[in-house]
Scaffold this active site. Structure first.
Site, PDB file in Angstrom:
ATOM      1  N   ASP A  17      -3.132  -9.333  -4.764  1.00 36.56           N
ATOM      2  CA  ASP A  17      -2.590  -9.516  -3.376  1.00 36.56           C
ATOM      3  C   ASP A  17      -3.720  -9.239  -2.339  1.00 36.56           C
ATOM      4  O   ASP A  17      -3.998  -9.947  -1.614  1.00 36.56           O
ATOM      5  CB  ASP A  17      -1.499  -8.543  -3.121  1.00 36.56           C
ATOM      6  CG  ASP A  17      -0.189  -8.871  -3.986  1.00 36.56           C
ATOM      7  OD1 ASP A  17      -0.064 -10.196  -4.552  1.00 36.56           O
ATOM      8  OD2 ASP A  17       0.711  -8.112  -4.021  1.00 36.56           O
ATOM      9  N   ARG A  97       1.791   6.329  -1.764  1.00 35.02           N
ATOM     10  CA  ARG A  97       1.341   5.496  -0.660  1.00 35.02           C
ATOM     11  C   ARG A  97       1.250   6.013   0.670  1.00 35.02           C
ATOM     12  O   ARG A  97       0.341   5.663   1.512  1.00 35.02           O
ATOM     13  CB  ARG A  97       2.684   4.533  -0.366  1.00 35.02           C
ATOM     14  CG  ARG A  97       2.965   3.625  -1.544  1.00 35.02           C
ATOM     15  CD  ARG A  97       1.731   2.907  -2.064  1.00 35.02           C
ATOM     16  NE  ARG A  97       1.734   1.619  -3.027  1.00 35.02           N
ATOM     17  CZ  ARG A  97       1.022   1.403  -4.141  1.00 35.02           C
ATOM     18  NH1 ARG A  97      -0.016   2.180  -4.069  1.00 35.02           N
ATOM     19  NH2 ARG A  97       1.114   0.231  -4.711  1.00 35.02           N
ATOM     20  N   ASP A 126       7.062  -0.353  -0.955  1.00 32.23           N
ATOM     21  CA  ASP A 126       5.786  -0.141  -0.437  1.00 32.23           C
ATOM     22  C   ASP A 126       5.268  -0.413   0.892  1.00 32.23           C
ATOM     23  O   ASP A 126       4.958   0.413   1.807  1.00 32.23           O
ATOM     24  CB  ASP A 126       4.887  -0.614  -1.483  1.00 32.23           C
ATOM     25  CG  ASP A 126       4.488   0.151  -2.651  1.00 32.23           C
ATOM     26  OD1 ASP A 126       5.212   1.358  -2.592  1.00 32.23           O
ATOM     27  OD2 ASP A 126       4.126  -0.440  -3.443  1.00 32.23           O
ATOM     28  N   SER A 178       2.731  -6.999 -12.323  1.00 31.26           N
ATOM     29  CA  SER A 178       2.440  -5.982 -11.158  1.00 31.26           C
ATOM     30  C   SER A 178       2.215  -4.661 -11.553  1.00 31.26           C
ATOM     31  O   SER A 178       3.304  -4.122 -11.755  1.00 31.26           O
ATOM     32  CB  SER A 178       3.328  -6.367  -9.898  1.00 31.26           C
ATOM     33  OG  SER A 178       2.851  -5.509  -8.791  1.00 31.26           O
TER      34      SER A 178
END
Length: 409
Positions: A17, A97, A126, A178
């Site tokens: 990404d 995160r 996220d 992922s």
């Protein structure tokens, strides 16, 4: 039309990404792009990140070693809280995160950027975790979330975009998981896992052996805690990074810490994820066992209830909130006496508590023993049983009276 942006700091991993986001930002925003890659324990995944970001259009690259801060300020508080999401997920990605977002915001302010960007999809958790951190720490910054803007609809589309622009990527349409890796865990989503009837491929797992591959002899490990924080393994005092690495190795070799679950995402979608958290699993078991010695019943039971709420806060991205800080204050008070050692035995995916000790232990052998002594008067039990049982007795008497009336009629 895109918002006017002059300079943006991108949370960059070098994965699929974020690899395509730098050229996409160039094409759509015509802005300066600074890439910030955070080392939270993913090790080899950072190899070549600087060169890749620069070659695809970044003007500058920060590679920040956040491992100590991540463990000290995010992993340990969550461990002390006993927070586990939906009884199984030990929150590895969830608390990484806000740690990354905090440093990203700091760099944005240092660089005079007017925006921050991330590579999270519009379906996942996220995006919330990053953006709630941005709002808490620097609400004036604009936020760019390409997955909510571009025409790319799938990871296959993203691969096509990268190939068309000759951007090097490590994933393929055949190996399309992922993943997120850090000191605490490795997560796996997507690909064949999206079909609930598919079992995980053995090649998918990265840091844990299967029970079939694990050693044929059990291993023992002793973990020492001070005020609820792990500080040593087998009597050797260690920093948080070393401690987690050693426990990950011990747990992983003995098939500890694999889970496969369907979880409720914040956005309301159910998703399937497979997680490897070998060291974290050992720590949660040991910490909970030590608390059972050191906390009184009422404090322990309330803490277990609040742990559910704490886990939700972390999972929902609400790290930088007054409620999480207030819960930490309660948790830290309960941890004042949680000092001691727990010995675990691990064998082919099983983990058993063998020994536990604490200078603050509330366990007393003279009270717990079946041998009768002077420290507990058994006759006292009759009074509290009668008091506890009074509402039950009254209800039973009422029910009996009602039945008698029915019979008479």
């Amino acid at each position: 039309m895109p918002t006017t942006v002059k300079k943006v700091v991108l949370a960059y991993s070098g994965g699929l990404d974020t690899s395509i986001i730098i050229p996409w930002l160039k094409e759509n925003y015509s802005c300066e792009i600074i890439a910030m890659a955070a080392n939270v324990g993913q090790v080899e995944e950072l190899d070549g990140v600087r060169e890749k970001a620069l070659s695809t259009g970044a003007s500058k690259v920060y590679i920040e070693d956040l491992r100590e801060e991540f463990a000290r300020d995010y992993i340990w508080p969550t461990l002390r809280a006993g927070a586990v999401y939906e009884s199984k997920y030990l929150l590895g990605t969830s608390f990484a995160r806000p740690a990354i977002a905090k440093r990203q915001v700091e760099i944005a302010l240092i660089e005079g950027a007017d925006a921050v960007a991330h590579g999270c999809t519009g379906k996942g958790n996220d995006q919330v975790r990053f953006e709630l951190a941005y709002k808490a720490l620097a609400p004036q910054l604009k936020v760019i979330a390409p997955w909510r803007e571009w025409s790319i609809q799938s990871r296959e589309d993203a691969i096509d975009y990268a190939e068309a622009r000759k951007i090097p990527i490590t994933v393929s349409k055949e190996k399309i998981y992922s993943r997120d890796r850090n000191l605490w865990h490795v997560s796996h989503e997507g690909g064949r896992l999206e079909n609930l009837n598919n079992d995980p491929e053995s090649s998918m797992w990265m840091i844990t052996l299967s029970p079939q591959e694990a050693p044929d002899r059990p291993a023992r490990v002793t973990i020492g805690f001070e005020r609820g924080t792990p500080v040593n393994v087998n009597g050797v005092r260690l920093g948080p990074v070393e401690l987690l690495e050693i426990l990950n190795a011990i747990g992983g070799e003995n098939a500890i810490g694999r889970i496969d679950l369907v979880e409720n995402r914040l956005v309301g979608i159910k998703s399937r994820g497979c997680y490897e958290t070998p060291g974290g699993t050992l720590l949660h078991i040991a910490h909970h066992e030590l608390e059972s010695l050191c906390l009184d019943r009422e404090s322990l039971h309330l803490k277990e209830q609040l742990a559910i709420r704490y886990a939700e806060l972390v999972y929902y991205g609400q790290w930088f909130t007054p409620l999480r800080e207030a819960l930490d204050a309660f948790v830290n008070e309960t941890q004042r006496t949680v000092t001691g050692e727990v010995t675990l035995e691990v064998f082919k995916g099983n983990c058993s508590v063998i020994r536990r000790s604490s200078p603050s232990s509330l366990y007393r052998e003279d009270l717990s023993s079946f041998t009768m002594g002077d420290t507990y008067n058994q006759k006292d039990a009759e009074g509290f049983i009668n008091c506890m049982g009074l509402p039950i007795k009254v209800k039973a008497m009422l029910d009996g009276k009602s039945e008698a009336v029915k019979t008479t009629n």
